[in-house]
Design a protein around this motif. Structure first.
Motif, PDB file in Angstrom:
ATOM      1  N   ASP A 117     -10.657  12.779   1.453  1.00 45.73           N
ATOM      2  CA  ASP A 117     -11.297  13.543   0.380  1.00 45.73           C
ATOM      3  C   ASP A 117     -12.000  14.776   0.922  1.00 45.73           C
ATOM      4  OD1 ASP A 117     -13.786  12.799   1.404  1.00 45.73           O
ATOM      5  OD2 ASP A 117     -14.153  11.257  -0.106  1.00 45.73           O
ATOM      6  N   ALA A 118     -12.633  15.529   0.016  1.00 47.50           N
ATOM      7  CA  ALA A 118     -13.251  16.807   0.379  1.00 47.50           C
ATOM      8  C   ALA A 118     -14.402  16.639   1.360  1.00 47.50           C
ATOM      9  CB  ALA A 118     -13.746  17.519  -0.884  1.00 47.50           C
ATOM     10  N   ASN A 119     -14.945  15.428   1.459  1.00 53.50           N
ATOM     11  CA  ASN A 119     -16.041  15.163   2.387  1.00 53.50           C
ATOM     12  C   ASN A 119     -15.555  14.604   3.719  1.00 53.50           C
ATOM     13  OD1 ASN A 119     -18.057  15.840   0.402  1.00 53.50           O
ATOM     14  ND2 ASN A 119     -17.615  13.876  -0.577  1.00 53.50           N
ATOM     15  N   GLY A 120     -14.222  14.576   3.882  1.00 53.51           N
ATOM     16  CA  GLY A 120     -13.666  14.063   5.131  1.00 53.51           C
ATOM     17  C   GLY A 120     -13.588  12.559   5.210  1.00 53.51           C
ATOM     18  N   ARG A 121     -13.759  11.876   4.085  1.00 53.40           N
ATOM     19  CA  ARG A 121     -13.738  10.410   4.089  1.00 53.40           C
ATOM     20  C   ARG A 121     -12.354   9.899   3.699  1.00 53.40           C
ATOM     21  NH1 ARG A 121     -18.898   9.760   0.191  1.00 53.40           N
ATOM     22  NH2 ARG A 121     -17.329  10.788  -1.093  1.00 53.40           N
ATOM     23  N   PRO A 122     -11.844   8.891   4.415  1.00 50.05           N
ATOM     24  CA  PRO A 122     -10.526   8.331   4.057  1.00 50.05           C
ATOM     25  C   PRO A 122     -10.577   7.581   2.735  1.00 50.05           C
ATOM     26  CG  PRO A 122     -11.534   7.083   5.850  1.00 50.05           C
ATOM     27  CD  PRO A 122     -12.415   8.267   5.611  1.00 50.05           C
ATOM     28  N   GLN A 123      -9.542   7.756   1.913  1.00 48.45           N
ATOM     29  CA  GLN A 123      -9.440   7.091   0.622  1.00 48.45           C
ATOM     30  C   GLN A 123      -8.064   6.433   0.509  1.00 48.45           C
ATOM     31  OE1 GLN A 123     -11.945   6.908  -1.480  1.00 48.45           O
ATOM     32  NE2 GLN A 123     -13.319   8.496  -0.702  1.00 48.45           N
ATOM     33  N   LYS A 124      -7.968   5.439  -0.355  1.00 48.87           N
ATOM     34  CA  LYS A 124      -6.699   4.757  -0.587  1.00 48.87           C
ATOM     35  C   LYS A 124      -6.486   4.625  -2.090  1.00 48.87           C
ATOM     36  CE  LYS A 124      -4.159   0.564   0.791  1.00 48.87           C
ATOM     37  NZ  LYS A 124      -3.276   1.171   1.807  1.00 48.87           N
ATOM     38  N   VAL A 125      -5.284   4.956  -2.543  1.00 45.93           N
ATOM     39  CA  VAL A 125      -4.984   4.884  -3.970  1.00 45.93           C
ATOM     40  C   VAL A 125      -4.777   3.425  -4.368  1.00 45.93           C
ATOM     41  CG1 VAL A 125      -3.440   5.652  -5.815  1.00 45.93           C
ATOM     42  CG2 VAL A 125      -3.883   7.146  -3.850  1.00 45.93           C
ATOM     43  N   ALA A 126      -5.440   3.022  -5.440  1.00 49.92           N
ATOM     44  CA  ALA A 126      -5.328   1.633  -5.917  1.00 49.92           C
ATOM     45  C   ALA A 126      -3.899   1.341  -6.368  1.00 49.92           C
ATOM     46  CB  ALA A 126      -6.301   1.401  -7.063  1.00 49.92           C
ATOM     47  N   SER A 127      -3.510   0.081  -6.230  1.00 49.66           N
ATOM     48  CA  SER A 127      -2.147  -0.316  -6.605  1.00 49.66           C
ATOM     49  C   SER A 127      -1.864  -0.048  -8.080  1.00 49.66           C
ATOM     50  CB  SER A 127      -1.942  -1.800  -6.291  1.00 49.66           C
ATOM     51  OG  SER A 127      -2.048  -2.024  -4.905  1.00 49.66           O
ATOM     52  N   SER A 128      -2.854  -0.313  -8.925  1.00 47.50           N
ATOM     53  CA  SER A 128      -2.642  -0.082 -10.362  1.00 47.50           C
ATOM     54  C   SER A 128      -2.396   1.391 -10.650  1.00 47.50           C
ATOM     55  CB  SER A 128      -3.867  -0.572 -11.148  1.00 47.50           C
ATOM     56  OG  SER A 128      -5.048   0.115 -10.721  1.00 47.50           O
ATOM     57  N   VAL A 129      -3.074   2.274  -9.912  1.00 48.73           N
ATOM     58  CA  VAL A 129      -2.876   3.708 -10.090  1.00 48.73           C
ATOM     59  C   VAL A 129      -1.491   4.107  -9.600  1.00 48.73           C
ATOM     60  CG1 VAL A 129      -3.651   6.004  -9.360  1.00 48.73           C
ATOM     61  CG2 VAL A 129      -5.339   4.246  -9.961  1.00 48.73           C
ATOM     62  N   LEU A 130      -1.089   3.573  -8.446  1.00 46.79           N
ATOM     63  CA  LEU A 130       0.236   3.892  -7.926  1.00 46.79           C
ATOM     64  C   LEU A 130       1.319   3.524  -8.931  1.00 46.79           C
ATOM     65  CD1 LEU A 130       0.064   2.776  -4.169  1.00 46.79           C
ATOM     66  CD2 LEU A 130       0.125   5.111  -5.080  1.00 46.79           C
ATOM     67  N   ARG A 131       1.185   2.347  -9.547  1.00 45.38           N
ATOM     68  CA  ARG A 131       2.204   1.918 -10.508  1.00 45.38           C
ATOM     69  C   ARG A 131       2.309   2.893 -11.673  1.00 45.38           C
ATOM     70  NH1 ARG A 131       0.696  -3.349  -8.799  1.00 45.38           N
ATOM     71  NH2 ARG A 131      -1.082  -3.429 -10.223  1.00 45.38           N
ATOM     72  N   ASN A 132       1.145   3.303 -12.194  1.00 44.53           N
ATOM     73  CA  ASN A 132       1.154   4.212 -13.349  1.00 44.53           C
ATOM     74  C   ASN A 132       1.699   5.596 -12.996  1.00 44.53           C
ATOM     75  OD1 ASN A 132       0.097   2.301 -15.118  1.00 44.53           O
ATOM     76  ND2 ASN A 132      -2.024   2.828 -14.615  1.00 44.53           N
ATOM     77  N   VAL A 133       1.350   6.092 -11.805  1.00 41.47           N
ATOM     78  CA  VAL A 133       1.861   7.403 -11.401  1.00 41.47           C
ATOM     79  C   VAL A 133       3.360   7.325 -11.152  1.00 41.47           C
ATOM     80  CG1 VAL A 133       1.748   9.212  -9.651  1.00 41.47           C
ATOM     81  CG2 VAL A 133      -0.365   8.135 -10.447  1.00 41.47           C
ATOM     82  N   LEU A 134       3.811   6.245 -10.525  1.00 39.97           N
ATOM     83  CA  LEU A 134       5.250   6.093 -10.277  1.00 39.97           C
ATOM     84  C   LEU A 134       6.047   6.068 -11.579  1.00 39.97           C
ATOM     85  CD1 LEU A 134       5.118   3.528  -7.348  1.00 39.97           C
ATOM     86  CD2 LEU A 134       6.255   5.758  -7.275  1.00 39.97           C
ATOM     87  N   ILE A 135       5.499   5.411 -12.586  1.00 36.28           N
ATOM     88  CA  ILE A 135       6.177   5.400 -13.893  1.00 36.28           C
ATOM     89  C   ILE A 135       6.310   6.829 -14.418  1.00 36.28           C
ATOM     90  CG2 ILE A 135       5.920   4.711 -16.310  1.00 36.28           C
ATOM     91  CD1 ILE A 135       4.616   2.094 -15.238  1.00 36.28           C
ATOM     92  N   GLY A 136       5.235   7.633 -14.239  1.00 38.86           N
ATOM     93  CA  GLY A 136       5.278   9.025 -14.670  1.00 38.86           C
ATOM     94  C   GLY A 136       6.293   9.857 -13.900  1.00 38.86           C
ATOM     95  N   LEU A 137       6.601   9.415 -12.667  1.00 31.42           N
ATOM     96  CA  LEU A 137       7.603  10.098 -11.858  1.00 31.42           C
ATOM     97  C   LEU A 137       9.018   9.630 -12.171  1.00 31.42           C
ATOM     98  CD1 LEU A 137       5.872  10.085  -8.336  1.00 31.42           C
ATOM     99  CD2 LEU A 137       6.148  12.038  -9.873  1.00 31.42           C
ATOM    100  N   GLY A 138       9.119   8.619 -13.043  1.00 31.15           N
ATOM    101  CA  GLY A 138      10.433   8.106 -13.393  1.00 31.15           C
ATOM    102  C   GLY A 138      10.893   6.944 -12.538  1.00 31.15           C
ATOM    103  N   HIS A 139       9.938   6.276 -11.866  1.00 30.17           N
ATOM    104  CA  HIS A 139      10.265   5.132 -11.014  1.00 30.17           C
ATOM    105  C   HIS A 139       9.493   3.906 -11.501  1.00 30.17           C
ATOM    106  CE1 HIS A 139      12.319   7.893  -8.398  1.00 30.17           C
ATOM    107  NE2 HIS A 139      11.208   8.566  -8.151  1.00 30.17           N
ATOM    108  N   PRO A 140      10.085   3.103 -12.361  1.00 32.49           N
ATOM    109  CA  PRO A 140       9.388   1.913 -12.874  1.00 32.49           C
ATOM    110  C   PRO A 140       8.876   1.037 -11.729  1.00 32.49           C
ATOM    111  CG  PRO A 140      11.420   2.283 -14.080  1.00 32.49           C
ATOM    112  CD  PRO A 140      11.432   3.241 -12.930  1.00 32.49           C
ATOM    113  N   ALA A 141       7.636   0.581 -11.867  1.00 30.34           N
ATOM    114  CA  ALA A 141       7.014  -0.204 -10.795  1.00 30.34           C
ATOM    115  C   ALA A 141       6.092  -1.274 -11.365  1.00 30.34           C
ATOM    116  CB  ALA A 141       6.237   0.725  -9.863  1.00 30.34           C
ATOM    117  N   GLY A 142       6.415  -1.772 -12.563  1.00 31.94           N
ATOM    118  CA  GLY A 142       5.546  -2.743 -13.209  1.00 31.94           C
ATOM    119  C   GLY A 142       5.717  -4.161 -12.715  1.00 31.94           C
TER     120      GLY A 142
END
Length: 692
Positions: free
Chosen positions: A21-46
């Protein structure tokens, strides 16, 4: 369900599972978020089954030996085709100039770097593709002013803010022409303008220039019809519509009433069109030629506008994602039938695009004729509305189910959602980068330069599922080297400079790529500090433009007097303790700015108003930097206090609605503006002499 498989799918789809992130801290995307973004990209992941199926589909695409429609390469550098062909395979290149080049791949299946710059057609072993060969760098400011060490200057302006007699309540291309002429006469090399992208003709409540319907076409409201059709036709249309009194009232207002002014302009354009199509108008042939050259893209945009108009009349949704299914496909038989039945309305919207295009051409011609080596610098928004014309016509290449924004940071603890859609990286590759190339060409067409808003989007964008919190997004990566090569090639072909707005968090390595391509970054005086210690003149870089402020920041006068803090406090965007701390910090910043400006003995010598002295000194300071180009906002030349846009607000601050005092052809005769432009021009000459 395996998170490991989900993360593999996300990575292969171009998403960053882990990020800093902008403060130099490592972050990890939650699994639920990944699934929803992947669906938006056209890759079902439910489910596990969907993840496996999506992985298999991606793997098949990525491992196929079938060539994409377009590949990119740098001039003089070989291109590896080992994934597709055997070594020593013969190839035939059909060049743009009609000639032919016969080569063969080398022992490592590399296509030799002997192919000239341009879009060349390659045939190898029964397969064909386009090879976009880019020059090593973009057309630069140095190229434009014919100097190896350019020290140029120009102005930036919000087009809608300009005034002229008969403008109908907001700035137009005639006012822009007038400003370009007087700025060029004073030595300006460039005039940067706010975005002119096509908006929503049937929804006049939407007028942010950075949330357009399409970046392929123009906002026809900005056309000055009299410049093309003549004053007589314009007066006849005004009389026929009875708009004279209303237009005069709108012109007198200190703020733009966008819904009313847009509706009045729309009625005026309609009357002009009706007069134009009757009889034998001498410009009929030019209009027909324009429509033919613009082809399917223009036809689709005009059909979209006509459908929205018909649905608005019935109170139905304007968002194409809520249209009847047969209208969601631009190539459907139902759409062809609609177009035939509504040919007049489609013709009207094409007429509007023709008018604004010819008007913008005139403005660039006026700028160059006035002596500007660059002329107009267009502004390219980072995305387009997912419910707009561009997303509808290029559905495989834009991500209409995702919006672009920014993750949470110190300034925006909940993150930002910008309400616009971005390109699909996979869709761009599948379609030979068609949507990206046509967008570049549309925006370079009538300008000598292009400012790319949030240039970091060429490498990655924070994408958020529609309706989700901005925090529930992820970074999506793009084929940045391909995009930069195409940008470089189009800059070269159009002989136009490129400016990359790189304010904010920039991923490692991107600035180096931009510098190598001669794409100027952006340095803003208000930001060039470390806790109120402002950067000295000679520490400013020579690979970025310099400016006092931007449309999203306070003007220099407003910053000095804390007008941005006043607004934030008034609207409750900052609490009382925060306001106190902000004002204390601003006082330290004021002292720091005055301290660095006082290093120049020419500053603060006159017995004038303090603010005038600060503005004069700041402008002279920027002029003395090593920036190849200094762009001075017209608001700072005039010493205006209020800013164009206050981020985080919609209707509580008059965003995109402020007008400048006085007619555009006389603005630079204002004593303060005239003095500051002279200071800037002299400082640029001194910087050029120092740095030769």
């Amino acid at each position: 369900m395996s998170d490991a498989q989900l993360e593999i799918l996300a990575s292969r789809a171009g998403l960053a599972v882990d990020w800093i992130d902008a403060n130099g801290r490592p972050q990890k995307v939650a699994s639920s978020v990944l699934r929803n973004v992947l669906i938006g990209l056209g890759h079902p992941a439910g489910s596990a089954q969907e993840i496996d199926a999506s992985l298999q589909e991606l793997q098949q695409v990525q491992q196929t030996r079938h060539l994409p429609p377009l590949l990119t390469a740098d001039f003089g550098v070989g291109l590896s085709l080992a994934h597709y062909f055997e070594p020593e395979t013969p190839c035939e290149i059909h060049l743009e100039d009609g000639s032919r080049l016969n080569l063969k791949l080398d022992a490592e299946a590399i296509l030799p770097g002997l192919i000239p710059v341009g879009y060349q057609h390659v045939s190898i072993d029964g397969q064909e593709f386009t090879l976009a060969v880019a020059p090593t760098r973009c057309y630069s400011v140095g190229d434009a002013v014919e100097s190896p060490i350019p020290r140029a200057w120009g102005l930036s302006v919000q087009l809608y803010s300009l005034r002229r007699p008969g403008d109908g309540g907001f700035g137009d291309t005639q006012a822009l022409e007038d400003l370009a002429r007087v700025a060029g006469e004073r030595g300006a090399e460039a005039l940067a303008i706010s975005p002119l992208h096509a908006m929503f003709g049937s929804d006049t409540q939407r007028y942010s220039p950075y949330s357009p319907s399409s970046r392929l076409f123009l906002n026809s409201l900005y056309a000055a019809p009299g410049a093309i059709l003549g004053d007589r036709a314009l007066r006849t249309a005004i009389d026929a519509t009875g708009l004279a009194a209303e237009l005069k009232h709108l012109e007198a207002s200190p703020l733009i009433d966008w819904p009313v002014a847009a509706e009045a302009k729309h009625r005026l354009l309609q009357a002009l069109y009706e007069g134009f199509v009757q009889g034998e108008h001498p410009l009929h042939a030019d209009f027909s030629s324009f429509r033919h050259a613009a082809g399917e893209a223009l036809e689709n945009h005009c059909r979209f506008e006509a459908i929205q108009e018909a649905r608005a009349a019935k109170g139905e949704s304007l968002d194409w994602r809520h249209w009847p299914e047969q209208w969601q496909n631009p190539r459907s038989a139902a759409l062809a039938e609609f177009a035939e039945e509504n040919a007049g309305r489609i013709g009207f919207f094409a007429f509007c695009q023709w008018l604004i295009t010819r008007c913008l051409e005139r403005a660039q011609t006026a700028a160059r004729s006035a002596g500007m080596s660059v002329g107009l610098i267009a502004d390219l928004a980072v995305g387009a509305d997912g419910g707009g014309s561009q997303a509808w016509s290029r559905q495989d290449e834009l991500l209409a189910s995702l919006t672009v924004g920014a993750p949470p940071d110190i300034l925006n603890r909940t993150g930002q959602g910008w309400g616009i859609s971005a390109f699909s990286p996979e869709g761009l590759v599948r379609n030979g980068f068609r949507a990206f190339i046509e967008m570049l060409r549309a925006n370079f067409a009538h300008a000598g330069g292009l400012r790319i808003d949030h240039v970091m989007g060429l490498q990655r964008l924070w994408v958020i599922p529609n309706g989700a919190s901005p925090a529930d997004g992820a970074y999506l990566y793009y084929p940045v080297d391909d995009l930069l090569r195409l940008l470089t090639l189009e800059s070269h072909r159009h002989q136009a400079i490129v400016l990359g707005e790189d304010l904010g968090t920039v991923a490692d390595g991107l600035r180096e790529k931009l510098i190598a391509r001669s794409i100027l970054g952006m340095r803003v005086l208000l930001f060039e500090q470390d806790n109120a210690h402002f950067k000295p003149i000679l520490d400013w870089p020579d690979n970025a433009l310099a400016t006092t402020s931007t449309h999203d920041l306070p003007t220099l006068n407003g910053w000095w007097h804390g007008r941005d803090i006043d607004w934030n406090a008034r609207l409750g965007l900052v609490n009382a303790p925060g306001e106190i701390e902000w004002r204390h910090h601003r006082e330290r910043e004021r002292e720091g700015l005055r301290r660095v400006l006082s290093e120049d003995p020419q500053n603060f010598r006159e017995e004038s108003h303090e603010t005038d002295q600060v503005l004069d000194a700041a402008i002279r300071f920027l002029g003395h930097t090593r920036a190849p180009l200094v762009l001075l906002p017209l608001e700072d030349a005039l010493g205006i206090e209020q800013q164009a846009n206050l981020p985080g607000t919609t209707d509580t601050h008059p965003n995109w609605s402020r007008r400048l005092p006085g007619d555009s052809e006389a603005l630079l005769d204002d004593p303060d503006a005239a003095r500051r432009l002279e200071l800037l021009a002299c400082a640029r000459l001194q910087a050029a002499e120092r740095d030769q």
